[in-house]
Design a protein around this motif. Structure first.
Motif, mmCIF file in Angstrom:
data_model
loop_
_atom_site.group_PDB
_atom_site.id
_atom_site.type_symbol
_atom_site.label_atom_id
_atom_site.label_comp_id
_atom_site.label_asym_id
_atom_site.label_seq_id
_atom_site.Cartn_x
_atom_site.Cartn_y
_atom_site.Cartn_z
ATOM 1 N N GLU A 1 0.828 -1.211 0.000
ATOM 2 C CA GLU A 1 0.000 0.000 0.000
ATOM 3 C C GLU A 1 0.861 1.258 0.000
ATOM 4 O OE1 GLU A 1 -3.401 0.320 -0.375
ATOM 5 O OE2 GLU A 1 -3.139 -1.793 -0.871
ATOM 6 N N LEU A 2 2.103 1.131 0.431
ATOM 7 C CA LEU A 2 3.012 2.283 0.439
ATOM 8 C C LEU A 2 3.599 2.560 -0.950
ATOM 9 C CD1 LEU A 2 4.878 1.738 3.828
ATOM 10 C CD2 LEU A 2 3.019 3.344 3.319
ATOM 11 N N LYS A 3 3.238 1.756 -1.927
ATOM 12 C CA LYS A 3 3.714 1.974 -3.296
ATOM 13 C C LYS A 3 2.885 3.030 -4.028
ATOM 14 C CE LYS A 3 3.470 -1.806 -5.473
ATOM 15 N NZ LYS A 3 3.508 -3.053 -6.218
ATOM 16 N N THR A 4 1.816 3.473 -3.434
ATOM 17 C CA THR A 4 0.883 4.358 -4.118
ATOM 18 C C THR A 4 1.491 5.725 -4.454
ATOM 19 O OG1 THR A 4 -1.321 5.306 -4.068
ATOM 20 C CG2 THR A 4 -0.131 5.282 -1.990
ATOM 21 N N SER A 5 1.066 6.247 -5.577
ATOM 22 C CA SER A 5 1.411 7.618 -5.971
ATOM 23 C C SER A 5 0.149 8.471 -5.998
ATOM 24 C CB SER A 5 2.064 7.625 -7.351
ATOM 25 O OG SER A 5 3.264 6.922 -7.340
ATOM 26 N N LEU A 6 -0.954 7.910 -5.559
ATOM 27 C CA LEU A 6 -2.249 8.584 -5.637
ATOM 28 C C LEU A 6 -2.509 9.534 -4.476
ATOM 29 C CD1 LEU A 6 -4.360 5.472 -6.702
ATOM 30 C CD2 LEU A 6 -3.448 7.280 -8.181
ATOM 31 N N LEU A 7 -1.771 9.375 -3.396
ATOM 32 C CA LEU A 7 -2.023 10.173 -2.196
ATOM 33 C C LEU A 7 -1.088 11.369 -2.091
ATOM 34 C CD1 LEU A 7 -2.461 7.272 0.378
ATOM 35 C CD2 LEU A 7 -4.257 8.680 -0.623
ATOM 36 N N THR A 8 -1.604 12.440 -1.493
ATOM 37 C CA THR A 8 -0.761 13.591 -1.187
ATOM 38 C C THR A 8 0.182 13.183 -0.056
ATOM 39 O OG1 THR A 8 -2.289 14.426 0.481
ATOM 40 C CG2 THR A 8 -2.615 15.213 -1.796
ATOM 41 N N PRO A 9 1.266 13.898 0.147
ATOM 42 C CA PRO A 9 2.173 13.539 1.247
ATOM 43 C C PRO A 9 1.476 13.477 2.607
ATOM 44 C CG PRO A 9 3.274 15.030 -0.239
ATOM 45 C CD PRO A 9 1.844 14.945 -0.708
ATOM 46 N N ARG A 10 0.534 14.351 2.839
ATOM 47 C CA ARG A 10 -0.179 14.349 4.119
ATOM 48 C C ARG A 10 -0.981 13.062 4.295
ATOM 49 N NH1 ARG A 10 -4.206 19.101 5.401
ATOM 50 N NH2 ARG A 10 -5.886 17.718 6.016
ATOM 51 N N ASN A 11 -1.672 12.632 3.261
ATOM 52 C CA ASN A 11 -2.442 11.390 3.339
ATOM 53 C C ASN A 11 -1.534 10.168 3.322
ATOM 54 O OD1 ASN A 11 -4.914 12.694 3.523
ATOM 55 N ND2 ASN A 11 -5.185 12.764 1.316
ATOM 56 N N TYR A 12 -0.432 10.270 2.605
ATOM 57 C CA TYR A 12 0.546 9.178 2.596
ATOM 58 C C TYR A 12 1.071 8.969 4.013
ATOM 59 C CZ TYR A 12 4.376 6.230 0.902
ATOM 60 O OH TYR A 12 5.220 5.184 0.672
ATOM 61 N N PRO B 1 9.901 10.597 -5.013
ATOM 62 C CA PRO B 1 10.427 11.388 -3.885
ATOM 63 C C PRO B 1 9.654 11.194 -2.579
ATOM 64 C CG PRO B 1 9.600 12.835 -5.637
ATOM 65 C CD PRO B 1 9.481 11.442 -6.129
ATOM 66 N N THR B 2 8.337 11.076 -2.648
ATOM 67 C CA THR B 2 7.556 10.904 -1.418
ATOM 68 C C THR B 2 7.850 9.560 -0.780
ATOM 69 O OG1 THR B 2 5.798 12.318 -2.287
ATOM 70 C CG2 THR B 2 5.230 10.874 -0.441
ATOM 71 N N ARG B 3 7.787 8.504 -1.585
ATOM 72 C CA ARG B 3 8.063 7.171 -1.036
ATOM 73 C C ARG B 3 9.491 7.083 -0.520
ATOM 74 N NH1 ARG B 3 4.901 4.600 -5.899
ATOM 75 N NH2 ARG B 3 6.773 5.263 -6.958
ATOM 76 N N GLY B 4 10.425 7.684 -1.263
ATOM 77 C CA GLY B 4 11.829 7.658 -0.852
ATOM 78 C C GLY B 4 12.062 8.396 0.453
ATOM 79 N N PHE C 1 9.908 8.949 2.939
ATOM 80 C CA PHE C 1 9.364 8.201 4.063
ATOM 81 C C PHE C 1 10.189 6.946 4.349
ATOM 82 C CE2 PHE C 1 5.753 10.917 3.239
ATOM 83 C CZ PHE C 1 5.253 11.156 4.501
ATOM 84 N N LEU C 2 10.663 6.297 3.315
ATOM 85 C CA LEU C 2 11.502 5.113 3.499
ATOM 86 C C LEU C 2 12.809 5.492 4.188
ATOM 87 C CD1 LEU C 2 11.972 2.074 2.994
ATOM 88 C CD2 LEU C 2 12.971 2.710 0.801
ATOM 89 N N ARG C 3 13.415 6.590 3.767
ATOM 90 C CA ARG C 3 14.659 7.047 4.397
ATOM 91 C C ARG C 3 14.439 7.430 5.860
ATOM 92 N NH1 ARG C 3 18.729 7.543 1.050
ATOM 93 N NH2 ARG C 3 18.280 7.379 -1.173
ATOM 94 N N TYR C 4 13.294 8.035 6.140
ATOM 95 C CA TYR C 4 12.967 8.355 7.523
ATOM 96 C C TYR C 4 12.880 7.073 8.357
ATOM 97 C CZ TYR C 4 10.233 9.319 11.657
ATOM 98 O OH TYR C 4 9.804 9.363 12.950
ATOM 99 N N TYR C 5 12.167 6.079 7.834
ATOM 100 C CA TYR C 5 12.042 4.810 8.557
ATOM 101 C C TYR C 5 13.418 4.178 8.764
ATOM 102 C CZ TYR C 5 10.785 0.030 9.703
ATOM 103 O OH TYR C 5 10.697 -1.193 10.321
ATOM 104 N N PHE C 6 14.237 4.250 7.750
ATOM 105 C CA PHE C 6 15.590 3.689 7.828
ATOM 106 C C PHE C 6 16.382 4.361 8.943
ATOM 107 C CE2 PHE C 6 19.930 3.409 5.617
ATOM 108 C CZ PHE C 6 20.198 2.161 6.126
ATOM 109 N N LEU C 7 16.406 5.688 8.971
ATOM 110 C CA LEU C 7 17.144 6.402 10.018
ATOM 111 C C LEU C 7 16.550 6.131 11.396
ATOM 112 C CD1 LEU C 7 18.001 9.915 8.538
ATOM 113 C CD2 LEU C 7 19.575 8.117 9.229
ATOM 114 N N LYS C 8 15.234 6.149 11.491
ATOM 115 C CA LYS C 8 14.568 5.913 12.770
ATOM 116 C C LYS C 8 14.897 4.520 13.312
ATOM 117 C CE LYS C 8 9.848 5.709 14.580
ATOM 118 N NZ LYS C 8 9.800 4.324 14.998
ATOM 119 N N THR C 9 14.894 3.548 12.428
ATOM 120 C CA THR C 9 15.119 2.165 12.826
ATOM 121 C C THR C 9 16.574 1.896 13.173
ATOM 122 O OG1 THR C 9 13.299 1.506 11.404
ATOM 123 C CG2 THR C 9 14.802 -0.227 12.085
ATOM 124 N N MET C 10 17.466 2.496 12.426
ATOM 125 C CA MET C 10 18.886 2.162 12.571
ATOM 126 C C MET C 10 19.706 3.163 13.376
ATOM 127 S SD MET C 10 19.270 -0.688 11.099
ATOM 128 C CE MET C 10 18.671 -1.771 9.843
#
Length: 174
Positions: free
Chosen positions: A45-56, A136-139, A141-150
């Motif tokens: 579901e995180l693959k979507t490009s249909l949502l605005t960053p706020r909804n993502y 850019p949006t998916r990237g 959020f993914l980078r944020y998760y990466f930094l938060k996790t590691m």
């Protein structure tokens, strides 16, 4: 447009909640293979490009809550004697890059904690894999998760401070 956003957000939220239910059921049954399948569908579901960053962000936070349960399950699997290398190799079977990377980060954290792989080497390998995300949006959020996790896995000895800084700057540079 606003109506479409609400519709897309509602659909994604429903899928995530259903998959989270199935994921938790598989975790309760200690069914690793099915848990990985359910989590990959949820993460898709995180693959979507249909949502605005706020909804993502809304669906991102739902998924993050569920990934905490998956991480605990991975820790339990490690305590039961499962080699984290095998688990890490298993999560790489996810067919899509977004679910695969989230699972790799989640399993990678436990892989490092188990002492089966060097944190320095593994962090930079994951960082290079994340470069495959073009949106850019998916990237972001993914980078944020990466930094938060590691963040607690970064080398913190005086001689490794440069490596940690390089890692953080390289992640933010993208």
């Amino acid at each position: 447009m606003e109506f479409d956003q609400e519709k897309f957000l509602d659909e994604a939220t429903k899928v995530i909640k259903v998959q989270a239910y199935h994921l938790n059921k598989m975790i309760d049954n200690n069914n690793l293979k099915q848990a990985l399948k359910e989590s990959a569908v949820m993460l898709a579901e995180l693959k979507t490009s249909l949502l605005t960053p706020r909804n993502y962000y809304s669906i991102f936070t739902l998924v993050l809550d569920e990934l905490q349960f998956l991480e605990q399950f991975f820790k339990e699997e490690n305590r039961r004697g499962r080699r984290m290398k095998h688990l890490y190799d298993s999560v790489q079977q996810a067919q899509s890059i977004i679910p695969r990377l989230y699972l790799m980060i989640t399993a990678g954290r436990i892989y490092i904690e188990a002492g089966e792989i060097s944190a320095k080497r593994h962090l930079f390998e994951l960082l290079n894999a994340i470069k495959g995300v073009q949106n850019p949006t998916r990237g972001l959020f993914l980078r944020y998760y990466f930094l938060k996790t590691m963040k607690d896995k970064l080398p913190d000895t005086p001689e490794d401070v440069d490596i940690s800084l390089k890692f953080i700057l390289q992640n933010l540079e993208e």
